[in-house]
Motif scaffolding. Structure first.
Motif, PDB file in Angstrom:
ATOM      1  N   UNK A  25      20.493   7.504  -5.335  1.00 18.11           N
ATOM      2  CA  UNK A  25      20.970   8.742  -5.946  1.00 18.11           C
ATOM      3  C   UNK A  25      19.919   9.842  -5.847  1.00 18.11           C
ATOM      4  N   UNK A  26      18.662   9.484  -6.063  1.00 20.32           N
ATOM      5  CA  UNK A  26      17.583  10.474  -6.031  1.00 20.32           C
ATOM      6  C   UNK A  26      17.367  11.043  -4.632  1.00 20.32           C
ATOM      7  N   UNK A  27      17.834  10.330  -3.608  1.00 20.54           N
ATOM      8  CA  UNK A  27      17.626  10.758  -2.227  1.00 20.54           C
ATOM      9  C   UNK A  27      18.926  11.145  -1.524  1.00 20.54           C
ATOM     10  N   UNK A  28      19.987  11.348  -2.288  1.00 16.78           N
ATOM     11  CA  UNK A  28      21.294  11.614  -1.677  1.00 16.78           C
ATOM     12  C   UNK A  28      21.301  12.887  -0.844  1.00 16.78           C
ATOM     13  N   UNK A  29      20.461  13.878  -1.205  1.00 19.14           N
ATOM     14  CA  UNK A  29      20.432  15.139  -0.462  1.00 19.14           C
ATOM     15  C   UNK A  29      19.940  14.942   0.970  1.00 19.14           C
ATOM     16  N   UNK A  41      34.257   5.841   7.669  1.00 17.15           N
ATOM     17  CA  UNK A  41      33.740   5.198   6.461  1.00 17.15           C
ATOM     18  C   UNK A  41      32.226   5.144   6.572  1.00 17.15           C
ATOM     19  N   UNK A  42      31.543   5.580   5.517  1.00 16.71           N
ATOM     20  CA  UNK A  42      30.081   5.552   5.481  1.00 16.71           C
ATOM     21  C   UNK A  42      29.633   4.748   4.271  1.00 16.71           C
ATOM     22  N   UNK A  43      28.662   3.873   4.477  1.00 21.96           N
ATOM     23  CA  UNK A  43      28.015   3.152   3.383  1.00 21.96           C
ATOM     24  C   UNK A  43      26.523   3.464   3.460  1.00 21.96           C
ATOM     25  N   UNK A  44      25.958   3.925   2.360  1.00 23.13           N
ATOM     26  CA  UNK A  44      24.540   4.287   2.296  1.00 23.13           C
ATOM     27  C   UNK A  44      23.820   3.200   1.507  1.00 23.13           C
ATOM     28  N   UNK A  45      22.962   2.448   2.184  1.00 24.51           N
ATOM     29  CA  UNK A  45      22.287   1.300   1.560  1.00 24.51           C
ATOM     30  C   UNK A  45      20.843   1.230   2.033  1.00 24.51           C
ATOM     31  N   UNK A  46      19.997   2.182   1.627  1.00 27.19           N
ATOM     32  CA  UNK A  46      18.615   2.190   2.121  1.00 27.19           C
ATOM     33  C   UNK A  46      17.852   0.916   1.769  1.00 27.19           C
ATOM     34  N   UNK A  47      17.077   0.431   2.719  1.00 32.24           N
ATOM     35  CA  UNK A  47      16.303  -0.792   2.528  1.00 32.24           C
ATOM     36  C   UNK A  47      15.315  -0.620   1.379  1.00 32.24           C
ATOM     37  N   UNK A  90      18.453   3.680   6.087  1.00 30.22           N
ATOM     38  CA  UNK A  90      17.421   4.653   5.722  1.00 30.22           C
ATOM     39  C   UNK A  90      18.030   6.038   5.904  1.00 30.22           C
ATOM     40  N   UNK A  91      17.539   7.011   5.136  1.00 27.87           N
ATOM     41  CA  UNK A  91      18.181   8.320   5.155  1.00 27.87           C
ATOM     42  C   UNK A  91      17.296   9.460   5.665  1.00 27.87           C
ATOM     43  N   UNK A  92      15.985   9.271   5.713  1.00 24.36           N
ATOM     44  CA  UNK A  92      15.106  10.309   6.251  1.00 24.36           C
ATOM     45  C   UNK A  92      13.856   9.657   6.812  1.00 24.36           C
ATOM     46  N   UNK A  93      13.851   9.381   8.129  1.00 22.74           N
ATOM     47  CA  UNK A  93      14.880   9.693   9.117  1.00 22.74           C
ATOM     48  C   UNK A  93      16.104   8.790   8.969  1.00 22.74           C
ATOM     49  N   UNK A 130       0.821  -1.212   0.000  1.00 17.13           N
ATOM     50  CA  UNK A 130       0.000   0.000   0.000  1.00 17.13           C
ATOM     51  C   UNK A 130       0.856   1.265   0.000  1.00 17.13           C
ATOM     52  N   UNK A 131       2.175   1.103  -0.035  1.00 13.03           N
ATOM     53  CA  UNK A 131       3.103   2.230  -0.023  1.00 13.03           C
ATOM     54  C   UNK A 131       3.673   2.428  -1.429  1.00 13.03           C
ATOM     55  N   UNK A 132       3.839   3.677  -1.822  1.00 13.87           N
ATOM     56  CA  UNK A 132       4.458   3.999  -3.104  1.00 13.87           C
ATOM     57  C   UNK A 132       5.963   3.831  -2.963  1.00 13.87           C
ATOM     58  N   UNK A 133       6.493   2.720  -3.455  1.00 14.56           N
ATOM     59  CA  UNK A 133       7.913   2.412  -3.281  1.00 14.56           C
ATOM     60  C   UNK A 133       8.826   3.325  -4.077  1.00 14.56           C
ATOM     61  N   UNK A 134       8.285   4.093  -5.010  1.00  9.23           N
ATOM     62  CA  UNK A 134       9.099   5.002  -5.821  1.00  9.23           C
ATOM     63  C   UNK A 134       9.153   6.412  -5.238  1.00  9.23           C
ATOM     64  N   UNK A 135       8.488   6.630  -4.107  1.00 11.02           N
ATOM     65  CA  UNK A 135       8.483   7.948  -3.479  1.00 11.02           C
ATOM     66  C   UNK A 135       9.826   8.225  -2.811  1.00 11.02           C
ATOM     67  N   UNK A 136       9.988   9.439  -2.298  1.00 10.28           N
ATOM     68  CA  UNK A 136      11.209   9.799  -1.576  1.00 10.28           C
ATOM     69  C   UNK A 136      11.258   9.046  -0.254  1.00 10.28           C
ATOM     70  N   UNK A 137      12.440   8.995   0.343  1.00  9.26           N
ATOM     71  CA  UNK A 137      12.575   8.302   1.626  1.00  9.26           C
ATOM     72  C   UNK A 137      11.691   8.947   2.691  1.00  9.26           C
ATOM     73  N   UNK A 138      11.607  10.265   2.701  1.00  8.95           N
ATOM     74  CA  UNK A 138      10.759  10.965   3.666  1.00  8.95           C
ATOM     75  C   UNK A 138       9.291  10.628   3.454  1.00  8.95           C
TER      76      UNK A 138
END
Length: 324
Positions: free
Chosen positions: A235-239, A221-227, A175-178, A44-52
């Motif tokens: 890339x679209x949510x890097x900001x 060292x940082x690794x960004x790997x949102x679920x 996850x990046x936001x939060x 029921x969630x739009x998986x293509x939306x922003x992380x926020x």
């Protein structure tokens, strides 16, 4: 045996045993052939939306009685399963055992339900053997587990001599936001790869963190790997990270040691490819000991800008499995 799986990692456990499910979840896409199988679930969630926005939708849905996922009960009944492999680890990541139990009560058949709830790499390997026992593939499961353990040990042998003071402080965001720090099996993967993971213990669940806590830890060292995110969506949510106060002052950013990883297929999927994740992390954490990871799995964070790929491109063919 007619098997239905309700999450990608369960599908990977089943196919690693040379079994083919008759139905899968809407997110199952590896091996690639399973993407064409009937899907019994819908989000029921739009998986293509922003992380926020995804976080907002999950919280909003959580306040209702519906839950994040729904099951196509009619299709499940038509598939006539003997065994359903589901999960009890996270009701945001995939359909959980309570939803499946309700669906099973509404179909004519009475399939066995096997619930996986892994929080460590050993848990994942144990689940592999549990699925093997449930499907009569015990010998195959033992052989696959032995091959995976050999690959883990190969990495550990190469990093064992790294002194504690030489191990970089690592932070992995799932996850990046939060901002959320990856938990469960992540701490042991980082340790085996040659790093220090001071923000979470082995087996600890992924939880939101205050940004000030990250700044205080000051990862090297940082690794960004949102679920659920491939490299393009990351890339679209890097900001979410780059525009946070203090981001540029982090040691990892100053030293150019920030990476993006395909979190959809690797770090957050507790199946056999957690070992692939380890083998991708090892050259990121200990570049002096290993060749770099494949760019379909992980890339330097500053290369994300303008990245043109899609989630399916980040999927790779499976390794050859051992013959029992």
């Amino acid at each position: 045996m007619r098997i239905v799986t309700t999450l990608p990692s369960a599908t990977e456990l089943v196919t690693a045993l040379d079994l083919e499910p008759v139905g899968v979840s809407h997110e199952c896409d590896y091996p690639q052939r399973v993407a064409s199988l009937p899907s019994i679930t819908r989000s029921r969630v739009d998986a293509d939306a922003s992380s926020e926005e995804i976080d907002r939708q999950v919280l909003e849905i959580g306040e209702t009685d519906g839950g994040v996922y729904e099951v196509d009960v009619d299709l499940l009944g038509e598939l006539e399963p003997d065994l359903i492999v589901t999960q009890g680890m996270c009701d945001v990541c995939a359909v959980d055992e309570a939803v499946i139990a309700d669906a099973v009560d509404r179909i004519e058949d009475d399939p066995d339900v096997l619930t996986v709830d892994p929080h460590t790499v050993e848990d994942v390997l144990d689940d592999l053997e549990r699925v093997g026992r449930a499907t009569g593939r015990e010998e195959r499961a033992r052989a696959v587990r032995a091959e995976l353990e050999d690959r883990i040990e190969s990495v550990r042998e190469q990093t064992a001599a790294i002194a504690s003071e030489e191990r970089p402080r690592v932070a992995i965001f799932d996850w990046t936001d939060p901002v959320m720090i990856a938990g469960h099996w992540t701490a042991e993967l980082v340790d085996w790869a040659g790093g220090e993971y001071g923000l979470a213990d082995v087996g600890q669940r992924s939880t939101p963190r205050e940004w000030e806590e990250i700044l205080e830890y000051d990862p090297e060292l940082v690794v960004v790997a949102p679920c659920g995110f491939g490299l393009e969506q990351t890339a679209a949510n890097r900001a979410d990270l780059t525009e946070r106060e203090g981001w540029d002052e982090l040691a990892a950013v100053r030293e150019g040691r920030v990476w993006a990883m395909d979190g959809h297929h690797y770090l957050n999927r507790p199946g056999p490819r957690l070992v692939d994740t380890l083998e991708a992390l090892a050259p990121i954490v200990s570049p002096e000991l290993f060749d770099g990871p494949a760019d379909s799995v992980a890339v330097p964070f500053d290369e994300l800008e303008g990245l043109e790929t899609d989630r399916s491109d980040s999927s790779t063919e499976p390794r050859a499995d051992p013959t029992p």
